[in-house]
Every structure is written in C-alpha cells, then in structure tokens.
Design an enzyme around this catalytic site. Structure first.
Site, PDB file in Angstrom:
ATOM      1  N   CYS A 104     -30.174  43.600 -28.337  1.00  0.00           N
ATOM      2  CA  CYS A 104     -28.697  43.660 -28.198  1.00  0.00           C
ATOM      3  C   CYS A 104     -28.158  42.475 -27.416  1.00  0.00           C
ATOM      4  CB  CYS A 104     -28.232  44.971 -27.551  1.00  0.00           C
ATOM      5  SG  CYS A 104     -28.603  46.408 -28.530  1.00  0.00           S
ATOM      6  N   HIS A 160     -25.482  41.802 -22.570  1.00  0.00           N
ATOM      7  CA  HIS A 160     -25.788  42.771 -23.628  1.00  0.00           C
ATOM      8  C   HIS A 160     -24.532  42.903 -24.503  1.00  0.00           C
ATOM      9  CE1 HIS A 160     -26.440  46.888 -25.229  1.00  0.00           C
ATOM     10  NE2 HIS A 160     -27.711  46.758 -24.888  1.00  0.00           N
ATOM     11  N   ASP A 220     -22.166  45.304 -14.921  1.00  0.00           N
ATOM     12  CA  ASP A 220     -22.983  46.146 -15.791  1.00  0.00           C
ATOM     13  C   ASP A 220     -24.299  46.415 -15.063  1.00  0.00           C
ATOM     14  OD1 ASP A 220     -24.807  47.100 -17.615  1.00  0.00           O
ATOM     15  OD2 ASP A 220     -24.370  45.628 -19.170  1.00  0.00           O
ATOM     16  N   LYS A 256     -31.447  55.399 -17.975  1.00  0.00           N
ATOM     17  CA  LYS A 256     -32.285  54.293 -17.478  1.00  0.00           C
ATOM     18  C   LYS A 256     -32.756  54.587 -16.046  1.00  0.00           C
ATOM     19  CE  LYS A 256     -30.296  51.214 -20.646  1.00  0.00           C
ATOM     20  NZ  LYS A 256     -30.915  50.505 -21.728  1.00  0.00           N
ATOM     21  N   GLN A 268     -29.372  47.946 -16.091  1.00  0.00           N
ATOM     22  CA  GLN A 268     -30.781  47.640 -15.820  1.00  0.00           C
ATOM     23  C   GLN A 268     -31.128  47.665 -14.339  1.00  0.00           C
ATOM     24  OE1 GLN A 268     -33.232  47.489 -17.885  1.00  0.00           O
ATOM     25  NE2 GLN A 268     -31.990  47.588 -19.725  1.00  0.00           N
TER      26      GLN A 268
END
Ligand code: PMP
Length: 406
Positions: A365, A124, A201, A227, A204
C-alpha cells in the site's frame, strides 16, 4: 533486557502454535496485523456471553454495564497514549477511517484554494488518497516531502516546503514498508511554526513504542487496534479538544445528535459527535484488553528483543548475499524489506509460504514509494515481540532453499 522471555510470551498467543503446509508456522507479517493474546480473545467472548447490550441507552442494567465497559475502554486508551481527556478518544474502524474523518472534515471546514497539504514520500495509501480527495474538493494542493537514500525524511527539504500556505502536515510515525521511525516530535514542532495542523499516522508505531500525546503535541494521532494485538474493526482517532470541536462530523444519524427536528439537528458533545450509530463495543473492549496485556509485560524489553531480531536478520542477510535491502534508516522498527536477487517478490513469498513462513509481498500500500524506489514491490518480514531468533534463522534457511528454485 536480555532476560525478555519470548517463550513465555508465545504461550499467550494460541494461533502461533500451529503448522502450515506441515511446517511450524513462522508468522512474520506483523506489520499487516498482529496475533491476539488469549486475554483479548476471552474479553471479546466474555462480553458477548455475559454483557452484550447496546450502549448509552440507560434503560436497563445490562446496557449500563456494557456502557461502563465501553467507556472504561476509552479511558484505558486515553491513559495508554497520555491524552488529557477521554473525550479526545474517538472510536473508529481503524487508521484508514480515522484519516478519512479528519481529511474530509478539514476539506469542509478548514482548507481553502491555494492551501498546501504536506505528506511524505513514504506514506501508506491511507495517508495519501484521503488528502488527494480533500485537495480536489477544496482547491488545496498536495505537496510531497522527499526521503533520502536510507529511507529517512529529507528534513532540510521538509523545512523548505513549510510556508504560510501550509495548512496541514500529515505524516506517518513509522513507515510500514521501510521501517523508518520518523522524528515526529520535530516534524510537529516545525509544522507548528507555520501554524499547520498536524496529523500523525500511528498505525505502525503504536504496537512497538510508547506514544505520549501531550509530549508529541500533534493535533491528531490515529491508529488501528489490530496492529496492537487487539481486534480488527476498531481504531482510534485522538485529537486536540479545540480541533475536534471545530471538525464537522463524518457520519450522521443516531448517537451523534443532541436534538433532531425534521428540519435540522444539533450535534452531541465530544466524543459522541463522531460516533454515529451503534459502535463496535466488543472491539473497544478487546482493544482495552490488549492494552492491559501490554501493560503487564516488559515493553522496553520487548522493543529491545525486536531490535535484536532485526540485527540478527541483517547479519544473516549479509552472510547470505544476493539480498537488496530497502530501508536502512538509523532509527528503524523491526521491518525487513528486501529483494532476493532478481526474483519477483511474490515468487519468493510463495516459496516461503510452502515452508511455513508468512511474509507480505508487493507494494505494501505504498505504490508511490515503490515508484520512487524504481521497483514493483518487496518481500517484507515484519517482527513482533513473540518472534524468535530461531524463526529468523528459519527465514534465511528457507530463503536459501527458495534460491535453488528461482
Ligand atoms: N498507515 C500505515 C502506516 C499502515 O501500516 C496501515 C496498515 N497497513 C494503515 C495506515 C492502514 O491501517 P488500517 O488498514 O488498519 O486502516
């Protein structure tokens, strides 16, 4: 797991029960943000109605209470991700701010000319641009590990790229565009062999899977509350204690100091060193309520439910034809990225919206990934635990209808 009661879950999310353009809302934009259960909305509202005060001032009972709620939220996150200590949990605005904090700090304290930072081709922008800036500032070089045609990290090449100059490996746990679940444990393990700092990261992954910091053993792990059924404007930076101690603060001001003279200041202990100014107290409390909500449901059942939705989606796409899928990795979250014939993704998105179906269209993104794939963007349907088989069927009925307009 077949018993996962999605109808009951849906009752917890008031927003889902509404019409868009006169049709029942089908919310399939969960990778962008998830909806909030009533308990989260109530926690935020009750905090403002009954407990609002600034934290860590210690001058009165309300402040003590707000501080207690705020710190309880921190330890709730600690246990949720199995971190060793609660001071390893730093509140941020979200994933983006957390990565900026790490990248900017490491550019100042760790990176030197000639060092290499490895990211992957599926990152991303939030896990690309801060490293570009860090590289420019420090004279380090950004190196991109490629992906294969299924959208999986090309592991053999990743291993070749690792060398004694590799200072940082920053990769996503799950791709927001392709759904790929990376083998982050192995990525971290390989990075450690060359002494690189690892940054994962988790934006998600966090809402769908159990993550365990002590098992994963990465140096930094970051995610956003929104999220994970929590509010926007709150996120988490987890770091290994020694890495956090070595990292310089991102912002300076109140709360993050120990002593201040007009000439200089000393920093507060972890985690406050990274939390300058009045924090997002209600956000932390809301996120904590979201974690409590998740603890109360069958998460394994929810993950299996999402996989069933994904499989059904693939089945209906095959039946329909004219659909090109992007992201076919073996291990995948319920993210369905596709193109319909040669239609522009935003046209498909508009036609779906007219039928009450919310998807995201565009580059998500991940512009460099789109360049690699040679497409301007995709249509992305991303599923959460409250989505249903009927909604998947409605998506394909709507796509069939959309086709007649294209
Ligand atoms: N990384 C990934 C993989 C994401 O999906 C997102 C959100 N789309 C981000 C980073 C950025 O998260 P936020 O906008 O909450 O900071």
């Amino acid at each position: 797991n077949q018993q996962f009661d999605v109808d009951k879950i849906r009752q917890d999310f008031p927003l889902l029960n509404q019409n868009i353009k006169g049709k029942p809302l089908v919310y399939l934009d969960n990778a962008a943000t998830t909806q909030k259960p009533q308990v989260v909305i109530d926690a935020i509202s009750q905090y403002y109605a009954n407990s609002n005060a600034n934290v860590h001032r210690g001058a009165h009972s309300l402040s003590d209470h707000a501080t207690e709620l705020f710190e309880k939220a921190r330890s709730n996150v600690q246990h949720f991700i199995n971190a060793e200590y609660s001071h390893q949990i730093i509140w941020t605005k979200g994933t983006t701010e957390a990565i900026n904090m790490i990248a900017s700090g490491l550019a100042q304290s760790h990176l030197k000319p000639g060092d290499e930072i490895i990211i992957s081709a599926m990152e991303h922008h939030a896990n690309i641009v801060p490293w570009q800036v860090a590289a420019q500032r420090s004279g380090a070089k950004l190196v991109v590990a490629p992906i294969n045609e299924k959208g999986e990290l090309n592991f053999p090449v990743y291993k070749i790229l690792l060398n004694e100059r590799t200072a940082i490996v920053a990769m996503t746990h799950v791709s927001n565009t392709l759904g790929t679940i990376n083998d982050v444990k192995e990525i971290v393990h390989c990075a450690k062999q060359v002494g690189a700092i690892t940054v994962i990261d988790g934006a998600q992954a966090i809402g769908h899977d159990h993550v365990d910091m002590q098992d994963l053993d990465c140096d930094f792990y970051v995610f956003s509350g929104h999220k994970l059924f929590g509010p926007t404007g709150i996120g988490v930076l987890y770091g290994k204690e020694d890495r956090l101690e070595q990292l310089p603060p991102f912002q300076t001001g109140g709360e993050m100091i120990q002593t201040v003279t007009f000439q200089e200041a000393t920093w507060n202990a972890l985690p406050y060193k990274f939390e300058a100014g009045t924090p997002n107290i209600a956000g932390a409390i809301g996120l904590s309520a979201a974690i409590d909500y998740l603890s109360g449901i069958d998460r394994v059942g929810a993950a299996a439910h999402e996989q069933r939705l994904m499989n059904y989606c693939i089945e209906l796409a095959q039946d329909m034809g004219d659909i090109t899928r992007y992201g076919t990795a073996k291990n995948r979250m319920a993210i369905f990225s596709f193109l319909l014939g040669d239609a522009h993704p935003s046209d498909v998105g508009t036609l779906l919206n007219q039928q009450g179906i919310a998807v995201r269209t565009g580059h998500h993104c991940t512009m460099p990934l789109m360049n690699e794939l040679g497409i301007p963007g995709t249509v992305r349907a991303s599923f959460s635990l409250y989505n249903t088989q009927e909604e998947v069927a409605m998506l394909f009925a709507a796509l069939t209808k959309a086709k007649t307009f294209l």
